[in-house]
Motif scaffolding. Structure first.
Motif, short mmCIF file in Angstrom:
data_model
loop_
_atom_site.label_atom_id
_atom_site.label_comp_id
_atom_site.label_asym_id
_atom_site.label_seq_id
_atom_site.Cartn_x
_atom_site.Cartn_y
_atom_site.Cartn_z
N SER A 122 0.82 -1.21 0.00
CA SER A 122 0.00 0.00 0.00
C SER A 122 0.86 1.26 0.00
CB SER A 122 -0.94 0.01 1.21
OG SER A 122 -0.21 0.12 2.42
N GLY A 123 2.10 1.15 0.42
CA GLY A 123 2.99 2.31 0.44
C GLY A 123 4.01 2.30 -0.69
N ALA A 124 3.85 1.38 -1.65
CA ALA A 124 4.86 1.21 -2.70
C ALA A 124 5.03 2.45 -3.56
CB ALA A 124 4.49 0.00 -3.57
N ASP A 125 3.94 3.13 -3.87
CA ASP A 125 4.04 4.31 -4.73
C ASP A 125 4.89 5.40 -4.07
OD1 ASP A 125 2.56 3.08 -6.69
OD2 ASP A 125 0.68 4.10 -6.17
N ALA A 126 4.70 5.60 -2.78
CA ALA A 126 5.47 6.61 -2.06
C ALA A 126 6.95 6.23 -2.01
CB ALA A 126 4.93 6.79 -0.65
N VAL A 127 7.22 4.95 -1.82
CA VAL A 127 8.61 4.49 -1.79
C VAL A 127 9.26 4.70 -3.15
CG1 VAL A 127 10.09 2.46 -1.56
CG2 VAL A 127 8.23 2.83 0.05
N ARG A 128 8.52 4.38 -4.22
CA ARG A 128 9.08 4.55 -5.56
C ARG A 128 9.31 6.03 -5.87
NH1 ARG A 128 5.22 0.44 -7.02
NH2 ARG A 128 6.28 -1.55 -7.29
N ALA A 129 8.42 6.88 -5.43
CA ALA A 129 8.60 8.30 -5.67
C ALA A 129 9.87 8.81 -5.00
CB ALA A 129 7.39 9.08 -5.16
N LEU A 130 10.10 8.39 -3.78
CA LEU A 130 11.32 8.80 -3.08
C LEU A 130 12.55 8.21 -3.75
CD1 LEU A 130 12.83 10.14 -0.77
CD2 LEU A 130 12.32 8.13 0.66
N SER A 131 12.48 6.92 -4.10
CA SER A 131 13.64 6.28 -4.72
C SER A 131 13.94 6.91 -6.07
CB SER A 131 13.41 4.77 -4.86
OG SER A 131 12.35 4.49 -5.75
N ARG A 132 12.91 7.28 -6.81
CA ARG A 132 13.16 7.94 -8.09
C ARG A 132 13.93 9.24 -7.91
NH1 ARG A 132 8.82 10.56 -12.49
NH2 ARG A 132 10.46 11.61 -13.70
N SER A 133 13.55 10.04 -6.93
CA SER A 133 14.26 11.29 -6.71
C SER A 133 15.70 11.05 -6.31
CB SER A 133 13.54 12.12 -5.64
OG SER A 133 13.63 11.51 -4.36
#
Length: 220
Positions: A122-133
């Motif tokens: 459920s938190g994967a999108d937020a993790v990916r957004a941070l990792s992308r940055s």
């Protein structure tokens, strides 16, 4: 001085595979099919309790972690000068960049690819957004380091850093902003992808989606 590499195509084992080919030393390849979960089988876990690739058998002992293995191979083959020795003026910079790749870029890459597996989906999108940055900031830093037009990442000579950087830049190819969008990195990548050993490693692993145009039409 033979080696056995437990690998899976297009994973972190690629850097070790590529370096072994470039070294021209005898080695055996053992496929670990991560698509079928072979990395979690008891026989493999006995070699690598983390259940990941690569594992490299060195002098009869299993060794792990791609950055450590790249550095180890460089130091075991000093005739190639792939790792500046203590006292070398490039040693400190070499160590700094090696740790940067291991501590900053690699963890961000894992978060991008495994956000829904290693943590709460459920938190994967937020993790990916941070990792992308974090990934894009790291690539921008690497690109700035290459702004002087150098052929190799460190002071005019091939080192283990070149193998690691190219492998990690390949992993960005399907991200929203791939590494080849940065001009200095794109130039550097093209030169390193022209190495015969890189082309051969890709051939052996069945990789055809990130080669120079002269080798594969429509790459990138």
């Amino acid at each position: 001085m033979g080696y056995t590499l437990y690998y899976s195509p297009s994973t972190a084992s690629f850097v070790v595979h590529w370096m072994l080919i470039e070294l021209g030393v005898p080695f055996e390849l053992v496929l670990v099919d991560i698509e079928t979960g072979a990395q979690k089988e008891p026989a493999y876990l006995a070699l690598n309790p983390a259940g990941r690739v690569p594992t490299l058998i060195v002098d009869g002992q299993p060794r792990h972690e791609c950055v450590a293995l790249a550095t180890l191979l460089a130091e075991r083959h000093p005739e190639r000068a792939w790792a500046p020795l203590p006292g070398d003026q490039d040693r400190a910079e070499y160590l700094e960049w090696t740790i940067f790749l291991a501590n900053s870029l690699l963890p961000a890459m894992r978060d991008w690819f495994y956000a829904g597996v290693d943590g709460d989906p459920s938190g994967a999108d937020a993790v990916r957004a941070l990792s992308r940055s974090r990934i894009e900031a790291a690539v921008a830093r690497l690109d700035g380091h290459l702004a002087d037009g150098r052929d190799f990442f460190l002071s005019g000579r091939l080192t283990s850093l070149d193998f690691l950087v190219i492998m990690l830049m390949r992993w960005t190819r399907n991200m929203p902003c791939p590494a080849t969008n940065w001009p200095n990195m794109a130039r550097y990548v093209k030169r390193r992808r022209s190495m015969n050993s890189f082309i051969e490693a890709c051939r052996r692993e069945g990789i055809s989606d990130w080669l120079n145009d002269s080798t594969q039409s429509g790459a990138e």
